[in-house]
Write an enzyme that holds these catalytic residues in place. Structure first.
Site, PDB file in Angstrom:
ATOM      1  CB  SER A 231     -56.544  19.785  -0.650  1.00 24.78           C
ATOM      2  OG  SER A 231     -56.872  18.651  -0.463  1.00 24.78           O
TER       3      SER A 231
ATOM      4  CG  ASN B 112     -53.175  10.791   8.295  1.00 24.14           C
ATOM      5  OD1 ASN B 112     -53.797  11.728   7.592  1.00 24.14           O
ATOM      6  ND2 ASN B 112     -53.052  10.861   9.596  1.00 24.14           N
TER       7      ASN B 112
ATOM      8  CB  THR C 180     -12.174  30.575 -18.590  1.00 25.93           C
ATOM      9  OG1 THR C 180     -10.880  31.130 -19.025  1.00 25.93           O
ATOM     10  CG2 THR C 180     -11.896  28.877 -19.046  1.00 25.93           C
ATOM     11  CG  HIS C 181     -12.222  34.077 -16.052  1.00 24.71           C
ATOM     12  ND1 HIS C 181     -12.211  33.939 -14.467  1.00 24.71           N
ATOM     13  CD2 HIS C 181     -11.136  33.173 -16.183  1.00 24.71           C
ATOM     14  CE1 HIS C 181     -11.307  33.419 -14.036  1.00 24.71           C
ATOM     15  NE2 HIS C 181     -10.721  32.607 -14.725  1.00 24.71           N
TER      16      HIS C 181
ATOM     17  CB  SER D  19     -39.625  44.390 -30.557  1.00 18.03           C
ATOM     18  OG  SER D  19     -40.024  45.664 -29.940  1.00 18.03           O
TER      19      SER D  19
ATOM     20  CE  LYS E 176     -34.506  43.449 -29.561  1.00 17.39           C
ATOM     21  NZ  LYS E 176     -35.215  44.111 -28.380  1.00 17.39           N
TER      22      LYS E 176
ATOM     23  CG  ASN F 298     -37.102  40.302 -28.561  1.00 16.59           C
ATOM     24  OD1 ASN F 298     -35.820  40.816 -28.537  1.00 16.59           O
ATOM     25  ND2 ASN F 298     -38.401  40.987 -28.461  1.00 16.59           N
TER      26      ASN F 298
ATOM     27  CD  GLU G  45     -35.507  36.824 -23.296  1.00  9.10           C
ATOM     28  OE1 GLU G  45     -34.688  37.959 -22.842  1.00  9.10           O
ATOM     29  OE2 GLU G  45     -36.381  36.849 -24.057  1.00  9.10           O
TER      30      GLU G  45
ATOM     31  CE1 TYR H 294     -51.469  14.803   6.357  1.00  6.47           C
ATOM     32  CE2 TYR H 294     -52.845  15.643   7.830  1.00  6.47           C
ATOM     33  CZ  TYR H 294     -52.355  15.588   6.624  1.00  6.47           C
ATOM     34  OH  TYR H 294     -53.149  16.436   5.486  1.00  6.47           O
TER      35      TYR H 294
ATOM     36  CD  GLN I  86     -55.257  20.219   2.241  1.00  8.73           C
ATOM     37  OE1 GLN I  86     -55.811  19.142   3.020  1.00  8.73           O
ATOM     38  NE2 GLN I  86     -55.734  21.361   2.276  1.00  8.73           N
TER      39      GLN I  86
ATOM     40  CE  LYS J 219     -52.348  16.812  -1.276  1.00  8.99           C
ATOM     41  NZ  LYS J 219     -51.391  16.229  -0.212  1.00  8.99           N
TER      42      LYS J 219
END
Ligand code: ARG
Length: 460
Positions: free
Chosen positions: A25, A112, A157-158, A279, A285, A287, A292, A319, A324, A327
């Site tokens: 690990s 542990n 709303t909606h 773009s 464009k 973006n 996003e 344990y 492990q 993490k």
């Protein structure tokens, strides 16, 4: 490969080759190095103070740990996969540096309790970083609100235009949400801040250790009361991931609004060049990539929570090496969330609201129809249901004539309800509507200013 020198006493041969792939690990838990050193220092000082190891050995160990810290900070420490994890890497290096005394550090301790001590310390610091990131974002939202107390935009709303609100009110809604997110990290931090150190493998130890002292040295509020719980529990990590998840969901909602608001169809905000990309084919464009990506990364964070909950759900006490897996999920969520918080704060600070576009979008859709109905209730003393019907008929008439409510001739309204008077026009403008919403928590600039005063102190 010969057997492991840390635990190889009863082994004749080394592990299968594939074990060298699945067991280590160190590639990720090297991020626990400073927590591991802190835990070892606290443990070592306590062992020496209690006479469990000699003062000289204690001094030698502390000196070695200092040297290791320096090596790590300066990039001179060689992390070895064959030594599995951060705990064994540091212990092995300590032995190289100070000789046999190194072997005394692990008295009355197990990996542990060691790993979960390190991990609690790490998550505690992550809670503090999340809090700082959230506060910076709240400040950016607050600063936008300050500039736009009177900027009218459509409230939806909606996703339909509902009633006019102000941009300040909208920004402050997120200040509240992110404020609750901070509360969740604060709660998680409080609950996790207990020391598992000294629980040893699972059952405690026969050595006369002092767990209060090590807890205090590591700034934990107290030692955990049950050694088996201390070794097994990962709800602190789950709680942290749950707080990250909810926060990521909030970031995603705000990011989604930015994506929408920055389209030409809305044009409510202009994101700077710094937070948009072009773009490769369409020259026009811009973006909103950062927004996003913030929205998209929510999936990772939610996934991290589900992944760890799934790991923990089937485990008997105490344990199992399954743990492990805890993490990487936490590291990934922390890295992702911290990145998203920083990007969102910068993007909010940098955007330019477009009051004209907001206002233009608030006009169609009859957003003051409720104000009309309320006026009929207040002035003409009619029941709200009847008033709703009258206002609905007036909206229909306005729609037929293609005008907004405040441009509809009085005679047209009186054709629907003869009691309506010229005074009704006082409530039909967007400004009048917004200014009238003086109820606690409402969108009237006076109320929003009050709300902002509450946060001003807390964000100072
Ligand atoms: N690398 C291990 C982990 O991350 C440390 C604890 C190992 N303990 C054990 N008994 N194998 O959980």
């Amino acid at each position: 490969m010969s057997s492991n020198k840390m635990w190889g006493g009863r082994f004749e041969t080394g592990p299968a080759d594939i074990m060298r792939e699945i067991t280590p690990s160190i590639d990720f838990d090297k991020r626990l190095a400073s927590e591991d050193l802190a835990g070892s220092r606290a443990h070592c000082r306590m062992l020496a103070a209690e006479g469990i190891i000699s003062k000289d050995d204690g001094q030698a160990i502390l000196g070695g740990l200092d040297e290791i810290e320096k090596e790590i900070a300066e990039g001179r420490f060689t992390f070895k996969r064959e030594l599995e994890d951060i705990h064994l890497n540091i212990e092995a290096r300590l032995a190289e540096l100070i000789g046999p005394a190194a072997g005394r550090l692990h008295t009355a301790r197990s990996r542990n309790d060691q790993v979960v001590t390190d991990f609690r310390l790490w998550v505690r610091a992550a809670c503090d970083r999340a809090d700082a990131g959230l506060m910076a974002l709240q400040r950016a939202l607050y600063a936008q609100a300050e500039k736009h107390l009177d900027t009218i935009m459509p409230g939806f709303t909606h996703m339909q235009v509902a009633q006019p609100v102000t941009f300040a009110h909208h920004m402050m809604a997120y200040v509240e949400m992110f404020g609750r997110d901070r509360g969740r990290f604060e709660d998680a931090r409080k609950r996790l801040n207990e020391s598992p150190l000294g629980s040893a493998a699972l059952a405690g130890t026969s050595f006369p250790i002092d767990r209060d002292t090590t807890a205090l040295a590591l700034n934990f509020a107290r030692p955990m009361r049950n050694s088996m719980d201390a070794i097994s529990a990962r709800d602190f990590a789950l709680e942290y991931l749950a707080a990250c998840s909810i926060c990521a969901v909030h970031l995603s909602r705000l990011a989604g609004e930015l994506v929408q608001w920055s389209t030409p169809a809305f044009g409510f905000v202009k994101l700077s060049d710094a937070f948009t990309t072009g773009s490769s084919i369409m020259p026009q464009k811009r973006n909103p990539d950062a927004a996003e990506l913030i929205r998209g990364k929510t999936g990772r964070v939610l996934g991290d929570f589900v992944a760890l909950a799934t790991v923990v759900k089937g485990l008997v006490l105490t344990y199992g090496t399954d743990l492990q897996e805890d993490k990487e999920r936490v590291f990934d969520a922390a890295d992702t969330l911290e990145l998203c918080l920083a990007a969102m704060a910068a993007m909010i600070a940098d955007l330019t609201a477009q009051p004209e576009a907001m206002r233009a979008a608030a006009q169609p859709g009859y957003p003051t129809a409720t104000d009309l109905a309320d006026w009929v209730v207040r002035v003409l003393k009619k029941p709200f249901r009847e008033a709703h019907h009258i206002a609905g008929s007036i909206v229909k008439r306005a729609e037929t004539l293609g005008v907004t409510l405040d441009k509809l001739p009085l005679a047209e309204m009186q054709a629907i309800d003869p009691d309506i008077t010229q005074d009704v026009f006082d409530v039909l403008s967007l400004e009048a509507s917004v200014n009238s919403r003086m109820s606690l928590g409402g969108t009237a600039p006076g109320r929003v200013r009050e709300h902002m005063a509450y946060w001003k102190e807390r964000l100072a």
